[in-house]
Design a protein around this motif. Structure first.
Motif, PDB file in Angstrom:
ATOM      1  N   ASP A  37      47.372  -0.141  -3.878  1.00 12.13           N
ATOM      2  CA  ASP A  37      45.981   0.006  -4.213  1.00 12.13           C
ATOM      3  C   ASP A  37      45.743  -0.067  -5.612  1.00 12.13           C
ATOM      4  O   ASP A  37      44.687  -0.842  -5.983  1.00 12.13           O
ATOM      5  N   GLY A  38      46.434   0.453  -6.539  1.00 18.01           N
ATOM      6  CA  GLY A  38      46.055   0.319  -8.055  1.00 18.01           C
ATOM      7  C   GLY A  38      46.287  -1.233  -8.248  1.00 18.01           C
ATOM      8  O   GLY A  38      45.435  -1.814  -9.120  1.00 18.01           O
ATOM      9  N   LEU A  39      47.170  -1.885  -7.651  1.00 14.85           N
ATOM     10  CA  LEU A  39      47.450  -3.432  -7.935  1.00 14.85           C
ATOM     11  C   LEU A  39      46.188  -4.198  -7.629  1.00 14.85           C
ATOM     12  O   LEU A  39      45.903  -5.287  -8.302  1.00 14.85           O
ATOM     13  N   SER A  40      45.775  -3.756  -6.518  1.00 12.55           N
ATOM     14  CA  SER A  40      44.669  -4.495  -5.905  1.00 12.55           C
ATOM     15  C   SER A  40      43.210  -4.499  -6.860  1.00 12.55           C
ATOM     16  O   SER A  40      42.680  -5.492  -6.937  1.00 12.55           O
ATOM     17  N   GLU A  41      43.245  -3.253  -7.509  1.00 15.88           N
ATOM     18  CA  GLU A  41      42.161  -2.914  -8.505  1.00 15.88           C
ATOM     19  C   GLU A  41      42.500  -3.815  -9.712  1.00 15.88           C
ATOM     20  O   GLU A  41      41.536  -4.680 -10.296  1.00 15.88           O
ATOM     21  N   VAL A  62      47.308 -13.712 -11.832  1.00 19.54           N
ATOM     22  CA  VAL A  62      46.557 -13.179 -10.489  1.00 19.54           C
ATOM     23  C   VAL A  62      47.567 -13.567  -9.476  1.00 19.54           C
ATOM     24  O   VAL A  62      47.927 -12.441  -8.368  1.00 19.54           O
ATOM     25  N   ASP A  63      48.250 -14.615  -9.728  1.00 19.95           N
ATOM     26  CA  ASP A  63      49.363 -14.884  -8.510  1.00 19.95           C
ATOM     27  C   ASP A  63      50.563 -14.028  -8.692  1.00 19.95           C
ATOM     28  O   ASP A  63      50.884 -13.487  -7.538  1.00 19.95           O
ATOM     29  N   ALA A  64      50.708 -13.679  -9.807  1.00 23.04           N
ATOM     30  CA  ALA A  64      51.905 -12.630 -10.131  1.00 23.04           C
ATOM     31  C   ALA A  64      51.783 -11.170  -9.415  1.00 23.04           C
ATOM     32  O   ALA A  64      52.293 -10.478  -8.794  1.00 23.04           O
ATOM     33  N   ILE A  65      50.317 -10.863  -9.636  1.00 22.26           N
ATOM     34  CA  ILE A  65      49.897  -9.312  -9.201  1.00 22.26           C
ATOM     35  C   ILE A  65      49.892  -9.476  -7.661  1.00 22.26           C
ATOM     36  O   ILE A  65      50.260  -8.504  -7.125  1.00 22.26           O
ATOM     37  N   ALA A  66      49.222 -10.545  -7.081  1.00 23.40           N
ATOM     38  CA  ALA A  66      49.163 -10.590  -5.704  1.00 23.40           C
ATOM     39  C   ALA A  66      50.476 -10.653  -5.061  1.00 23.40           C
ATOM     40  O   ALA A  66      50.764  -9.942  -3.965  1.00 23.40           O
ATOM     41  N   ILE A  93      52.130  -7.119  -4.753  1.00 22.66           N
ATOM     42  CA  ILE A  93      51.207  -6.464  -3.515  1.00 22.66           C
ATOM     43  C   ILE A  93      51.840  -6.802  -2.555  1.00 22.66           C
ATOM     44  O   ILE A  93      52.358  -5.964  -1.703  1.00 22.66           O
ATOM     45  N   ARG A  94      52.196  -8.062  -2.169  1.00 24.13           N
ATOM     46  CA  ARG A  94      52.883  -8.487  -1.105  1.00 24.13           C
ATOM     47  C   ARG A  94      54.233  -7.991  -0.710  1.00 24.13           C
ATOM     48  O   ARG A  94      54.733  -7.543   0.228  1.00 24.13           O
ATOM     49  N   LEU A  97      36.128  -4.001  -5.901  1.00 22.11           N
ATOM     50  CA  LEU A  97      37.407  -3.308  -6.497  1.00 22.11           C
ATOM     51  C   LEU A  97      37.400  -3.568  -8.275  1.00 22.11           C
ATOM     52  O   LEU A  97      37.935  -2.610  -8.755  1.00 22.11           O
ATOM     53  N   THR A  98      36.496  -4.251  -8.678  1.00 26.35           N
ATOM     54  CA  THR A  98      36.510  -4.676 -10.013  1.00 26.35           C
ATOM     55  C   THR A  98      35.726  -3.539 -10.869  1.00 26.35           C
ATOM     56  O   THR A  98      34.603  -3.077 -10.505  1.00 26.35           O
TER      57      THR A  98
END
Length: 155
Positions: A17-21, A63-67, A70-71, A87-88
């Motif tokens: 959830d934090g990573l989604s933000e 953004v790719d690394a963060i997404a 999450i996965r 979320l932002t």
């Protein structure tokens, strides 16, 4: 398949959830930086145009690394404008500002990303998620340095 990586489901959810933000903030900053790259004018055009391109290119990889993290934690990564908008914490401007106002706005946006990233660290510590903590530390280093460089230019 079940995920059994040594982090509880509840801890993985809290971190995701934090990573989604963080993903939403990073993507919003990417869009803002790319827009400024396209629209910057004035005597600092060449410098800012090139600098903004370097910055948005780095953000695209982020953004790719963060997404993907999450996965890896077992949750879907948000990927729509409406999800990012919810979320932002980064404020969008309705107009195209002048060059130095762009620089100042990007400083503020990088600082927002830093605060969002830092807010996730307690959950990574509680969940013993060193991988996410490392990702966040790397992101903090980049955003703090970028904010410093932009701040120095706006002085």
């Amino acid at each position: 398949m079940e995920i059994n990586i040594g982090i509880s489901t509840a801890a993985r959810k809290k971190i995701a959830d934090g990573l989604s933000e963080l993903l939403a903030d990073t993507y919003t900053l990417y869009l803002k930086t790319h827009q400024y790259h396209w629209n910057v004018t004035g005597p600092h055009f060449n410098t800012l145009h090139a600098m903004f391109e370097t910055q948005y290119s780095e953000l695209a990889l982020a953004v790719d690394a963060i997404a993907e993290r999450i996965r890896a934690l077992g949750f879907p990564a948000p990927g729509s404008y409406s999800a990012y908008n919810k979320l932002t914490s980064i404020k969008e401007l309705d107009e195209v500002p002048e060059a130095m106002a762009m620089v100042r706005d990007l400083v503020l946006a990088h600082e927002v990303v830093c605060r969002t990233a830092r807010s996730i660290l307690p959950a990574t510590e509680e969940g013993h998620d060193e991988v996410t903590a490392d990702l966040i530390t790397q992101r903090l280093e980049i955003h703090e340095k970028t904010a410093w460089m932009l701040r120095s230019m706006a002085a």
